[in-house]
Motif scaffolding. Structure first.
Motif, PDB file in Angstrom:
ATOM      1  N   ARG A   1     -11.762 -24.483   6.666  1.00 55.25           N
ATOM      2  CA  ARG A   1     -12.211 -23.186   7.160  1.00 55.25           C
ATOM      3  C   ARG A   1     -11.204 -22.596   8.156  1.00 55.25           C
ATOM      4  O   ARG A   1     -10.935 -21.387   8.134  1.00 55.25           O
ATOM      5  CB  ARG A   1     -13.596 -23.315   7.816  1.00 55.25           C
ATOM      6  CG  ARG A   1     -14.729 -23.566   6.830  1.00 55.25           C
ATOM      7  CD  ARG A   1     -16.076 -23.613   7.546  1.00 55.25           C
ATOM      8  NE  ARG A   1     -16.402 -22.320   8.111  1.00 55.25           N
ATOM      9  CZ  ARG A   1     -17.032 -21.351   7.455  1.00 55.25           C
ATOM     10  NH1 ARG A   1     -17.392 -21.526   6.187  1.00 55.25           N
ATOM     11  NH2 ARG A   1     -17.311 -20.213   8.036  1.00 55.25           N
ATOM     12  N   LEU A   2     -10.656 -23.440   9.009  1.00 52.21           N
ATOM     13  CA  LEU A   2      -9.654 -22.957   9.965  1.00 52.21           C
ATOM     14  C   LEU A   2      -8.422 -22.426   9.231  1.00 52.21           C
ATOM     15  O   LEU A   2      -7.866 -21.383   9.590  1.00 52.21           O
ATOM     16  CB  LEU A   2      -9.255 -24.089  10.916  1.00 52.21           C
ATOM     17  CG  LEU A   2     -10.274 -24.462  11.987  1.00 52.21           C
ATOM     18  CD1 LEU A   2      -9.833 -25.710  12.736  1.00 52.21           C
ATOM     19  CD2 LEU A   2     -10.488 -23.309  12.973  1.00 52.21           C
TER      20      LEU A   2
ATOM     21  N   LEU B   1      -9.250 -19.191   7.515  1.00 49.25           N
ATOM     22  CA  LEU B   1      -9.400 -18.130   8.506  1.00 49.25           C
ATOM     23  C   LEU B   1      -8.047 -17.517   8.854  1.00 49.25           C
ATOM     24  O   LEU B   1      -7.927 -16.286   8.985  1.00 49.25           O
ATOM     25  CB  LEU B   1     -10.071 -18.681   9.765  1.00 49.25           C
ATOM     26  CG  LEU B   1     -10.229 -17.711  10.942  1.00 49.25           C
ATOM     27  CD1 LEU B   1     -11.117 -16.535  10.556  1.00 49.25           C
ATOM     28  CD2 LEU B   1     -10.796 -18.436  12.165  1.00 49.25           C
ATOM     29  N   THR B   2      -7.033 -18.347   8.993  1.00 46.79           N
ATOM     30  CA  THR B   2      -5.701 -17.822   9.321  1.00 46.79           C
ATOM     31  C   THR B   2      -5.159 -16.951   8.203  1.00 46.79           C
ATOM     32  O   THR B   2      -4.289 -16.101   8.436  1.00 46.79           O
ATOM     33  CB  THR B   2      -4.711 -18.970   9.585  1.00 46.79           C
ATOM     34  OG1 THR B   2      -4.512 -19.738   8.391  1.00 46.79           O
ATOM     35  CG2 THR B   2      -5.216 -19.881  10.694  1.00 46.79           C
TER      36      THR B   2
ATOM     37  N   ASN C   1      -7.207 -15.049   6.340  1.00 44.55           N
ATOM     38  CA  ASN C   1      -8.206 -14.007   6.128  1.00 44.55           C
ATOM     39  C   ASN C   1      -8.917 -14.177   4.782  1.00 44.55           C
ATOM     40  O   ASN C   1      -9.194 -13.201   4.080  1.00 44.55           O
ATOM     41  CB  ASN C   1      -7.577 -12.619   6.209  1.00 44.55           C
ATOM     42  CG  ASN C   1      -8.610 -11.533   6.470  1.00 44.55           C
ATOM     43  OD1 ASN C   1      -9.721 -11.813   6.937  1.00 44.55           O
ATOM     44  ND2 ASN C   1      -8.279 -10.290   6.150  1.00 44.55           N
TER      45      ASN C   1
ATOM     46  N   LEU D   1     -11.775 -16.432   4.460  1.00 38.49           N
ATOM     47  CA  LEU D   1     -13.079 -17.087   4.638  1.00 38.49           C
ATOM     48  C   LEU D   1     -14.165 -16.423   3.798  1.00 38.49           C
ATOM     49  O   LEU D   1     -15.084 -17.079   3.307  1.00 38.49           O
ATOM     50  CB  LEU D   1     -13.503 -17.065   6.114  1.00 38.49           C
ATOM     51  CG  LEU D   1     -13.097 -18.247   6.992  1.00 38.49           C
ATOM     52  CD1 LEU D   1     -13.679 -18.079   8.387  1.00 38.49           C
ATOM     53  CD2 LEU D   1     -13.554 -19.557   6.388  1.00 38.49           C
TER      54      LEU D   1
ATOM     55  N   LEU E   1     -17.993 -21.655  11.935  1.00 38.65           N
ATOM     56  CA  LEU E   1     -16.952 -22.085  12.874  1.00 38.65           C
ATOM     57  C   LEU E   1     -17.417 -21.885  14.301  1.00 38.65           C
ATOM     58  O   LEU E   1     -18.121 -20.957  14.600  1.00 38.65           O
ATOM     59  CB  LEU E   1     -15.673 -21.272  12.627  1.00 38.65           C
ATOM     60  CG  LEU E   1     -14.931 -21.632  11.344  1.00 38.65           C
ATOM     61  CD1 LEU E   1     -13.831 -20.610  11.093  1.00 38.65           C
ATOM     62  CD2 LEU E   1     -14.330 -23.010  11.442  1.00 38.65           C
TER      63      LEU E   1
END
Length: 235
Positions: free
Chosen positions: A42-43, A46-47, A49, A51, A235
Motif C-alpha cells: 500500500r505504501l 501510494l507513492t 498514486n 491506491l 494506512l
C-alpha cells in the motif's frame, strides 16, 4: 485530441512504471506475513498514486472517453503485474485471471488477513452492547459481565482446531481480556505454522475461522487460507 494525464492523475504512468518496477522485498506466502506485505504494498502504490485501483475507488466506468478507458486498462494491468511480482509462485495461479487489481487485492485480503474476523466481530458486538458511562461498583460488575460475554463469543467462534487453546483460556484465573486472548490464539497459530501442522497442499484451511449468526459476522472455510468477513484496513 487526447490529453496525456498529468502526474497527479491516477491514470498517469511514468516511464519508470513498468512491470517488475515494484519490488517491496517481501513475497506474500500466506497469513503469516500478509499484514506486513499489504502495508508495504500500500505504501508503494501510494507513492505511485495507484491506491484507488486496489481499493476500488478508481473504476473503469468512472471514465467516459475511449482513450481514458484504455489508460485505465493499462494502469489496472500494471498494478496487477506489480502485485504478481510480490507474491509467491504458489499464489499466482489463483489470482492471475482476476479482471481487476481490486478483485486481486480483495481475494488476497479475504484469504490471508487474520485480523478481519477479530476486528469485525468485536466492532459488531460493541455496537449492540455499549458499556455504561458511570464508574460505580454496579457498573463495574456489568462491564465485567459484558467483557466476559465478549470473550466467550470470541472463543466460541473459533474452529475446532483451537479447542485445546480455548479450554486453557477458559480455565485461566484471572480471566484474560479479549486482546490478551487474541494474542494467545495468534501465538498458537504461529506455532502451528512453524511446526508444519498445516497442510501445504492447499487441501486444508490454514486460517483462523470465525463464525457467527445471520445478524453478525460470519465466515466459512474454503480454499487455502480460508475466507473471512471483510473489513477495511487503511494506512
Amino acid at each position: 485530441m487526447t490529453t496525456k494525464p498529468d502526474h497527479n492523475h491516477p491514470l498517469f504512468l511514468s516511464s519508470y512504471d513498468v512491470a517488475g518496477a515494484v519490488q517491496i522485498g517481501i513475497q506474500l506466502t500466506g497469513m503469516e506475513n500478509y499484514t506486513l506485505w499489504s502495508r508495504a504494498m500500500r505504501l508503494n502504490l501510494l507513492t505511485r498514486n495507484k491506491l484507488g485501483f486496489i481499493d476500488g475507488l478508481v473504476q473503469r466506468d468512472d471514465f467516459k472517453e475511449a482513450f481514458e478507458k484504455q489508460d485505465w486498462d493499462r494502469c489496472n494491468a500494471m498494478v496487477i503485474s506489480w502485485i504478481l511480482s510480490n507474491v509467491s509462485k504458489d499464489l499466482v495461479s489463483g489470482i492471475l485471471f482476476c479482471s481487476s487489481a481490486h478483485l486481486v487485492w480483495t481475494d488476497l485480503k479475504e484469504r490471508f488477513d487474520k485480523y478481519d474476523y477479530y476486528s469485525t466481530s468485536c466492532l459488531w458486538y460493541d455496537s449492540i452492547t455499549p458499556p455504561p458511562a458511570c464508574g460505580c461498583a454496579k457498573s463495574k460488575d456489568y462491564t465485567d459481565s459484558l467483557l466476559r460475554q465478549k470473550l466467550l463469543k470470541f472463543l466460541m467462534g473459533l474452529n475446532d482446531n483451537y479447542s485445546q487453546a480455548r479450554s486453557h483460556i477458559l480455565m485461566m484465573n484471572p480471566t484474560p481480556s479479549v486482546n490478551q486472548c487474541y494474542a494467545m490464539i495468534i501465538q498458537d497459530e504461529s506455532q502451528r505454522v512453524l511446526s508444519g501442522e498445516h497442510s501445504t497442499s492447499g487441501s486444508q484451511s490454514n486460517g483462523i475461522e470465525y463464525s457467527g449468526g445471520s445478524g453478525g459476522p460470519a465466515n466459512s472455510s474454503g480454499d487455502s487460507g480460508g475466507t473471512r468477513e471483510k473489513s477495511s484496513i487503511v494506512l
